[in-house]
Design an enzyme around this catalytic site. Structure first.
Site, PDB file in Angstrom:
ATOM      1  N   GLU A  38      46.352  44.625  49.074  1.00 48.27           N
ATOM      2  CA  GLU A  38      45.715  43.360  48.694  1.00 48.27           C
ATOM      3  C   GLU A  38      44.223  43.554  48.429  1.00 48.27           C
ATOM      4  O   GLU A  38      43.537  44.313  49.107  1.00 48.27           O
ATOM      5  CB  GLU A  38      45.917  42.307  49.786  1.00 48.27           C
ATOM      6  CG  GLU A  38      47.372  41.966  50.064  1.00 48.27           C
ATOM      7  CD  GLU A  38      48.068  41.279  48.892  1.00 48.27           C
ATOM      8  OE1 GLU A  38      47.394  41.000  47.870  1.00 48.27           O
ATOM      9  OE2 GLU A  38      49.278  41.030  48.983  1.00 48.27           O
ATOM     10  N   GLY A  39      43.703  42.811  47.456  1.00 47.04           N
ATOM     11  CA  GLY A  39      42.331  42.973  47.024  1.00 47.04           C
ATOM     12  C   GLY A  39      41.315  42.156  47.804  1.00 47.04           C
ATOM     13  O   GLY A  39      41.640  41.380  48.705  1.00 47.04           O
ATOM     14  N   PHE A  40      40.066  42.321  47.408  1.00 48.69           N
ATOM     15  CA  PHE A  40      38.918  41.719  48.080  1.00 48.69           C
ATOM     16  C   PHE A  40      39.022  40.202  48.147  1.00 48.69           C
ATOM     17  O   PHE A  40      38.794  39.590  49.191  1.00 48.69           O
ATOM     18  CB  PHE A  40      37.648  42.144  47.323  1.00 48.69           C
ATOM     19  CG  PHE A  40      36.362  41.698  47.942  1.00 48.69           C
ATOM     20  CD1 PHE A  40      35.998  42.099  49.207  1.00 48.69           C
ATOM     21  CD2 PHE A  40      35.482  40.879  47.235  1.00 48.69           C
ATOM     22  CE1 PHE A  40      34.789  41.700  49.775  1.00 48.69           C
ATOM     23  CE2 PHE A  40      34.273  40.474  47.782  1.00 48.69           C
ATOM     24  CZ  PHE A  40      33.926  40.886  49.058  1.00 48.69           C
ATOM     25  N   LEU A  98      37.230  38.868  32.568  1.00 46.14           N
ATOM     26  CA  LEU A  98      38.306  39.445  31.773  1.00 46.14           C
ATOM     27  C   LEU A  98      38.971  40.551  32.584  1.00 46.14           C
ATOM     28  O   LEU A  98      38.492  41.674  32.660  1.00 46.14           O
ATOM     29  CB  LEU A  98      37.748  40.005  30.459  1.00 46.14           C
ATOM     30  CG  LEU A  98      38.765  40.568  29.459  1.00 46.14           C
ATOM     31  CD1 LEU A  98      39.758  39.489  29.043  1.00 46.14           C
ATOM     32  CD2 LEU A  98      38.041  41.142  28.241  1.00 46.14           C
TER      33      LEU A  98
END
Length: 441
Positions: free
Chosen positions: A66-68, A305
């Protein structure tokens, strides 16, 4: 107009920011000594005579990939759980150190055991719930030991009779544990890069429901001083987008040195200042309450983006570079903007293509020295901060990075029409736009 062919270099500013961060940390400690709103053993919910032995610590971690920004979301859920726990005891939330995240791919940068104070104002967090950094937990609790670790998981059988209900049960582990026993019968694991940390007991819990359902289980089933919930993303928000949610989200104030760098960049390269843009920011989030639509933002388009894993993971939702540039140019023309600030994880090849197709593009590109100081997480926050101050923002579908920018702009007081927008895929003539989650005070 900035020279866009040259990397933006902030080494000197980053050095100043480092000094400012040190001063801010010292000031926060001085404030603590004078009596902060929340302190271990001396909190609003505890009697003045409470001692350190009465304090219990809640720790947590999430699934490694899982990301920040998803991890920031899980913090909100844990803060809600802590508020429920504190109705019957003096609990403190331990902030899990940052590091070794998938999107942090800068080479030769040491990015483990990073405290929350590098990215957020811990003093601001403490105005919402009592929190401590992991190093403080070690010092206060007597060593790098966690008494009880519960690994959360879904129910193997799914919903019973097709009906969803809130429940928690101790069950056999479905997946192989990420912890191993050593010769002393202690459990070893990742523990945010703290190799010296040991767990005393590890078991699995099948959990289904909102974060606060864990409160009764913990209060009734363990007397451990320190309890860790691993895979905490399993739990849901108690009141998503309600007052409790927004109180915690508003308390997640970016570290001051990161905001200063973002503000200096805006002023130098985007002709953007808080006074002109009507985005004056209060250091005390509890006193910041602005009218929706009052912020105008800087004279530039802000764009997030997302590329890399989103190209194959959400292919229908993500435009090609050519499609994205076409939309960006259309928006700039529509809103009479001459510059676009782009936050993107595009690789070097795609960045080269973007620069050729979009000469109006401005990006924050730190030097290696700055990156060593700020870390990838700090650079991401600066990108979000600059996007949050744009006249108009355009994000990427189902990206938590874009979601966090939506929230930041809501806090700053932007018109929702300038915030809740996203790219459509090339094959979509029109696509569903993000939901406006109105701030609740």
């Amino acid at each position: 107009m900035a020279d866009l062919g040259t990397l933006v270099r902030f080494s000197a500013l980053a050095f100043v920011a480092f000094s400012l961060r040190i001063d801010a940390t010292a000031a926060a400690r001085d404030d603590d000594d004078d009596g902060a709103a929340f302190r271990a053993g001396n909190s609003a919910a505890s009697p003045p005579a409470a001692t350190a032995k009465d304090v219990r610590y809640l720790l947590y971690d999430v699934n490694p990939p899982e990301g920040f920004n998803l991890r920031r979301d899980v913090y909100i859920r844990m803060a809600s759980l802590l508020k429920t726990l504190r109705k019957r005891g003096d609990w403190v939330l331990v902030l899990p150190p940052w590091g070794r995240l998938y999107h942090w791919q800068s080479p030769d940068i040491h990015q483990v055991r990073i405290p929350w104070g590098e990215f957020f104002s811990v003093t601001s967090l403490q105005a919402n719930v009592p929190v401590v950094e992991y190093d403080e937990f070690i010092a206060e609790s007597g060593g790098p030991f966690i008494d009880r670790i519960f690994v959360l998981q879904n129910y193997a059988e799914g919903w019973t009779d097709g009906k969803w209900e809130e429940k928690v049960d101790e069950r056999p582990c479905i997946e192989r544990l990420m912890y191993t026993k050593d010769k002393q019968n202690y459990y070893r694991g990742w523990f945010w890069g703290y190799d010296e940390t040991r767990g005393l007991n590890v078991s699995c819990l099948s959990a289904q429901g909102h974060a606060s359902i864990m409160a009764e289980f913990l209060q009734e089933n363990t007397t451990a001083t320190s309890v860790m919930l691993d895979r905490a993303e399993t739990l849901l928000h108690d009141h998503y987008a309600g007052k409790d949610y927004w109180d915690t989200r508003r308390s997640m104030v970016f570290a001051k040195h990161l905001r200063i760098i973002g503000d200096e960049f805006r002023a130098k390269y985007l002709n953007s200042t808080d006074e002109k843009d009507k985005t004056v920011y209060s250091e005390d989030w509890t006193r910041m309450r602005v009218k929706l639509g009052s912020a105008t933002g800087g004279p530039y388009l802000g764009v997030h983006l997302r590329r890399k894993d989103f190209i194959w993971g959400h292919r229908d939702d993500v435009p090609s570079l050519k499609g994205a540039v076409k939309k960006i140019q259309s928006l700039m023309k529509k809103h009479k903007l001459e510059q676009v600030f782009v936050a993107t994880d595009a690789d070097d090849e795609e960045l080269g293509q973007l620069k050729l197709m979009l000469p109006e593009m401005v990006r924050f590109e730190p030097t290696w020295e700055d990156l060593e100081l700020l870390k990838d997480g700090g650079v991401a926050i600066i990108d979000q901060w600059i996007c949050a101050h744009a006249r108009y923002f355009f994000g990427t579908s189902v990206s938590t990075f874009s979601f966090r920018i939506h929230e930041e702009r809501e806090i700053l007081g932007f018109d929702p029409k300038t915030t809740y927008n996203r790219f459509c895929g090339d094959s979509e003539a029109e696509c569903e736009q993000p939901t406006h989650w109105k701030i609740v005070y």
